[in-house]
Design a protein around this motif. Structure first.
Motif, mmCIF file in Angstrom:
data_model
loop_
_atom_site.group_PDB
_atom_site.id
_atom_site.type_symbol
_atom_site.label_atom_id
_atom_site.label_comp_id
_atom_site.label_asym_id
_atom_site.label_seq_id
_atom_site.Cartn_x
_atom_site.Cartn_y
_atom_site.Cartn_z
ATOM 1 N N LEU A 162 -5.947 -1.638 -1.397
ATOM 2 C CA LEU A 162 -6.573 -1.384 -0.097
ATOM 3 C C LEU A 162 -5.604 -0.673 0.844
ATOM 4 N N GLY A 163 -4.341 -1.054 0.807
ATOM 5 C CA GLY A 163 -3.349 -0.369 1.625
ATOM 6 C C GLY A 163 -3.142 1.062 1.177
ATOM 7 N N GLU A 164 -3.072 1.290 -0.140
ATOM 8 C CA GLU A 164 -2.894 2.644 -0.660
ATOM 9 C C GLU A 164 -4.073 3.534 -0.273
ATOM 10 N N LEU A 165 -5.280 3.010 -0.401
ATOM 11 C CA LEU A 165 -6.465 3.804 -0.032
ATOM 12 C C LEU A 165 -6.408 4.227 1.433
ATOM 13 N N LYS A 166 -5.905 3.354 2.293
ATOM 14 C CA LYS A 166 -5.799 3.696 3.716
ATOM 15 C C LYS A 166 -4.771 4.810 3.932
ATOM 16 N N VAL A 167 -3.624 4.754 3.252
ATOM 17 C CA VAL A 167 -2.612 5.805 3.427
ATOM 18 C C VAL A 167 -3.173 7.149 2.971
ATOM 19 N N TRP A 168 -3.846 7.180 1.824
ATOM 20 C CA TRP A 168 -4.438 8.441 1.355
ATOM 21 C C TRP A 168 -5.535 8.921 2.299
ATOM 22 N N PRO B 88 -0.092 -3.722 10.678
ATOM 23 C CA PRO B 88 -1.438 -3.823 10.125
ATOM 24 C C PRO B 88 -2.092 -2.442 10.032
ATOM 25 N N LEU B 89 -3.080 -2.323 9.148
ATOM 26 C CA LEU B 89 -3.636 -1.014 8.828
ATOM 27 C C LEU B 89 -4.328 -0.353 10.009
ATOM 28 N N ALA B 90 -5.003 -1.113 10.846
ATOM 29 C CA ALA B 90 -5.647 -0.515 12.018
ATOM 30 C C ALA B 90 -4.610 0.074 12.964
ATOM 31 N N MET B 91 -3.467 -0.577 13.090
ATOM 32 C CA MET B 91 -2.404 -0.053 13.940
ATOM 33 C C MET B 91 -1.777 1.193 13.326
ATOM 34 N N LEU B 92 -1.649 1.213 11.999
ATOM 35 C CA LEU B 92 -1.155 2.409 11.329
ATOM 36 C C LEU B 92 -2.098 3.592 11.579
ATOM 37 N N GLU B 93 -3.374 3.342 11.487
ATOM 38 C CA GLU B 93 -4.339 4.409 11.739
ATOM 39 C C GLU B 93 -4.174 4.973 13.143
ATOM 40 N N ALA B 94 -3.983 4.113 14.121
ATOM 41 C CA ALA B 94 -3.792 4.571 15.496
ATOM 42 C C ALA B 94 -2.532 5.418 15.635
ATOM 43 N N VAL B 95 -1.452 5.003 14.966
ATOM 44 C CA VAL B 95 -0.194 5.755 15.028
ATOM 45 C C VAL B 95 -0.385 7.160 14.455
ATOM 46 N N GLY C 250 0.819 -1.204 0.000
ATOM 47 C CA GLY C 250 0.000 0.000 0.000
ATOM 48 C C GLY C 250 0.853 1.253 0.000
ATOM 49 N N TRP C 251 1.906 1.258 0.824
ATOM 50 C CA TRP C 251 2.825 2.391 0.855
ATOM 51 C C TRP C 251 3.488 2.565 -0.513
ATOM 52 N N ALA C 252 3.964 1.472 -1.098
ATOM 53 C CA ALA C 252 4.669 1.565 -2.378
ATOM 54 C C ALA C 252 3.744 2.084 -3.476
ATOM 55 N N LEU C 253 2.477 1.679 -3.465
ATOM 56 C CA LEU C 253 1.538 2.191 -4.455
ATOM 57 C C LEU C 253 1.229 3.666 -4.192
ATOM 58 N N TYR C 254 1.130 4.059 -2.930
ATOM 59 C CA TYR C 254 0.958 5.473 -2.580
ATOM 60 C C TYR C 254 2.095 6.308 -3.177
ATOM 61 N N THR C 255 3.323 5.788 -3.125
ATOM 62 C CA THR C 255 4.461 6.572 -3.615
ATOM 63 C C THR C 255 4.432 6.740 -5.129
ATOM 64 N N GLU C 256 3.768 5.828 -5.845
ATOM 65 C CA GLU C 256 3.634 6.014 -7.291
ATOM 66 C C GLU C 256 2.877 7.307 -7.587
ATOM 67 N N LYS C 257 1.779 7.543 -6.860
ATOM 68 C CA LYS C 257 1.025 8.779 -7.072
ATOM 69 C C LYS C 257 1.760 9.977 -6.462
ATOM 70 N N LEU C 258 2.483 9.755 -5.362
ATOM 71 C CA LEU C 258 3.299 10.826 -4.796
ATOM 72 C C LEU C 258 4.284 11.340 -5.831
ATOM 73 N N GLY C 259 4.712 10.464 -6.746
ATOM 74 C CA GLY C 259 5.635 10.858 -7.797
ATOM 75 C C GLY C 259 5.113 11.979 -8.673
#
Length: 592
Positions: free
Chosen positions: A537-543, A573-580, A452-461
């Motif tokens: 799904l991971g990328e959508l959560k980061v955005w 896991p994504l729920a833990m990322l959200e908490a952070v 998810g992070w790696a796909l997020y960085t594609e759009k960050l590009g």
């Protein structure tokens, strides 16, 4: 068999961001001490049970062997995990600090996934088109710095262990054949050439011989000659016959299926539900919900692609435009070196831009490496392989140079962002440098986070200015569409009885992927249920979390600090990322 309930036990107080942070006791015999002892015991257990993983972490105590997967070893590991669960649930979770709660939650995830893996009997299918026990063996010398005669002798001993290691996996696959829990025939047809390619007429042509080509000069000439002779003997009489045995089993004895879907397997609904949880880290999301999300994302991205085509004033349909992209010589390298050079140049351009988007950069370097010849024909466009700190190499951004007419240059910027920086290498290398965390956390990998992070960085590009032509922008959109299609295709194949051709047609009609890439991708999804869901799904959560932080903080939002915060705990896991992230937002609001 007993099943634990870590996911529904009241462990995850840290997800309730508004809850008060407990004060951690300094009592080494208290909850913190109990957790520290437990995580240390778990790490020691893990290294002993998985020698190749220990080597990958730069720990060389077990380099002379591979792991075991026979019934005795599986029973031993299952019982050990249940005992770890008992110890974890006995700890007073509320008395731990937020950081220690995260350690406990991550250990709970690891134990739960491993217990379910055993209970579902997933050891009966020990490979797919992307990885497997025979690939693990190919990496027997990876991360090992050969400094002494003992290092080479350990490697020889590990190679001698390959026949035993393979036979244990074949025994588990025979059990799967008897019980109908098997891979589809199309997957077997795809991996057989890779396995057969390991049987060489000359042992020195084998990749297993690579450590003996240029040996450590600290060894005398006679020592080198003796070790080389033994290497040729072991490769010829142990390693290559083991690969030949696997190939013969798959050709002649394995009862492969014509079924494609995970839910068509025995106990298939439980199997696919486990795969969804395992790879998305979402405990409640269903296949139908994921399918619907995929359809919505495909429609959105298709509109963006159509807009870009219109802006280019292309005279033709979407299909004609993708046909143009896939066939015009201007978009393809003429030699493998040209493709690698363009990837390397792109990587260095991105390196130059990184400080504007990240405060913290890792110490470890990375290189641009061709996919090994024996894997390339059935491999995806690129990949990333990490390396331990202090290893002989840095991280490896693999680029597939096989079939150059299937590797368009306009895909390279998005591929580089994903596999190298700020994608996999950046996040993986930072995870290796985590401080004041249990050792097991530096080796964790959660697909929903990492992919998810790696796909997020594609759009960050796009923000970074990496894409220099409209075709490179379209390549990025094609990559994003590819990942959105995965939500539709994976759930279609594994829960809605899609055919292979239906999946290929859907992917080809919505992306600019070349035919060879599309076929390889579909076979990967067939062989690896659920993993393809992680990316989008991971990328959508980061955005989602970035938009949340931007809205909540306004002018106080700092993109570099947001990125550092997302990566600050390694893969979770994504729920833990959200908490952070939400805790960071609260701290900024409070002026901390």
């Amino acid at each position: 068999m007993r099943r634990s309930n870590l996911f529904i036990a009241p462990l995850f107080c840290m997800f309730l961001v508004a809850c008060d942070s407990p004060v951690e006791t300094d009592d080494k015999a208290g909850p913190t001490g109990e957790l520290n002892a437990l995580t240390a015991d778990y790490w020691d257990y893990y290294l002993r049970e998985y020698p190749a993983a220990a080597t990958g972490q730069g720990i060389n105590d077990f380099n002379d062997r591979l792991g075991s997967v026979d019934a005795e070893a599986r029973a031993r590991r299952y019982q050990a995990r249940l005992e770890f669960v008992d110890r974890l649930q006995a700890i007073d979770y509320g008395a731990l600090s937020v950081q220690s709660q995260l350690d406990a939650d991550l250990l709970a995830w690891e134990l739960q996934n491993a217990i379910e893996y055993e209970e579902l009997g997933l050891y009966r299918i020990p490979f797919n088109t992307f990885w497997g026990f025979y690939v693990n063996a190919l990496n027997a010398s990876s991360s090992v710095v050969m400094r002494s005669r003992e290092d080479y002798e350990d490697y020889l001993a590990r190679m001698r262990d390959i026949p035993r290691y393979f036979e244990e996996h074949l025994a588990n696959m025979r059990l799967g054949s008897d019980e109908g829990f098997v891979l589809p025939q199309i997957v077997i047809d795809g991996v057989l050439p890779t396995i057969e390619a390991q049987v060489k007429a000359d042992p020195e042509d084998s990749s297993f011989y690579a450590p003996f080509v240029a040996m450590n000069e600290a060894l005398s000439e006679s020592e080198q000659d003796a070790l080389r002779a033994e290497a040729r003997n072991v490769i010829a009489n142990a390693v290559m016959p083991a690969y030949d045995n696997v190939a013969s089993f798959l050709r002649d004895d394995y009862q492969a299926s014509q079924r494609l879907g995970a839910e068509q397997q025995p106990n298939g609904e439980a199997f696919y539900a486990h795969q969804i949880r395992r790879y998305t880290t979402l405990t409640e999301t269903t296949a139908d919900e994921i399918h619907a999300t995929g359809l919505a994302e495909v429609a959105r991205i298709r509109r963006e692609m159509e807009t870009l085509i219109a802006e280019l004033n292309f005279d033709g349909s979407f299909d004609e435009f993708t046909e143009f992209l896939l066939n015009d010589p201007q978009f393809f390298a003429e030699t493998p070196l040209e493709l690698l050079q363009f990837a390397a140049y792109t990587a260095k351009r991105v390196d130059y831009m990184m400080p504007a988007y990240f405060n913290k950069l890792p110490r470890q370097s990375y290189g641009v490496i061709p996919v090994p010849e024996e894997l390339a024909p059935n491999y995806t466009s690129g990949a990333y392989y990490g390396a331990p700190l202090g290893g002989k190499n840095g991280g490896a951004y693999w680029v597939n140079t096989f079939a150059l007419d299937q590797r368009p240059l306009y895909e390279i910027p998005a591929l580089t962002l994903h596999e190298a920086v700020p994608g996999h290498h950046h996040s993986n290398a930072l995870a290796l440098e985590l401080e004041n965390v249990p050792a097991f956390r530096r080796s964790l990998g959660y697909s929903a986070f990492g992919e998810g992070w790696a796909l997020y960085t594609e759009k960050l590009g796009v923000e970074m200015g990496v894409y220099q032509t409209p075709y490179e922008h379209f390549g990025r959109l094609s990559f994003e569409m590819w990942r959105a299609c995965r939500l539709v295709i994976d759930t279609g194949l594994h829960s809605q009885n899609w055919t292979r051709q239906q999946a290929i047609d859907y992917l080809m009609s919505n992306t600019a992927l070349a035919a060879a890439n599309a076929r390889a991708e579909i076979d990967r999804y067939i062989s690896w249920p659920g993993q393809a869901l992680a990316y989008k799904l991971g990328e959508l959560k980061v955005w989602e979390l970035r938009r949340y932080a931007e809205d909540e903080l306004g002018d106080d939002f700092d993109l570099r600090v947001f990125h550092d915060t997302v990566l600050s705990q390694g893969e979770v896991p994504l729920a833990m990322l959200e908490a952070v992230v939400k805790r960071w937002v609260e701290d900024v609001r409070d002026g901390n």
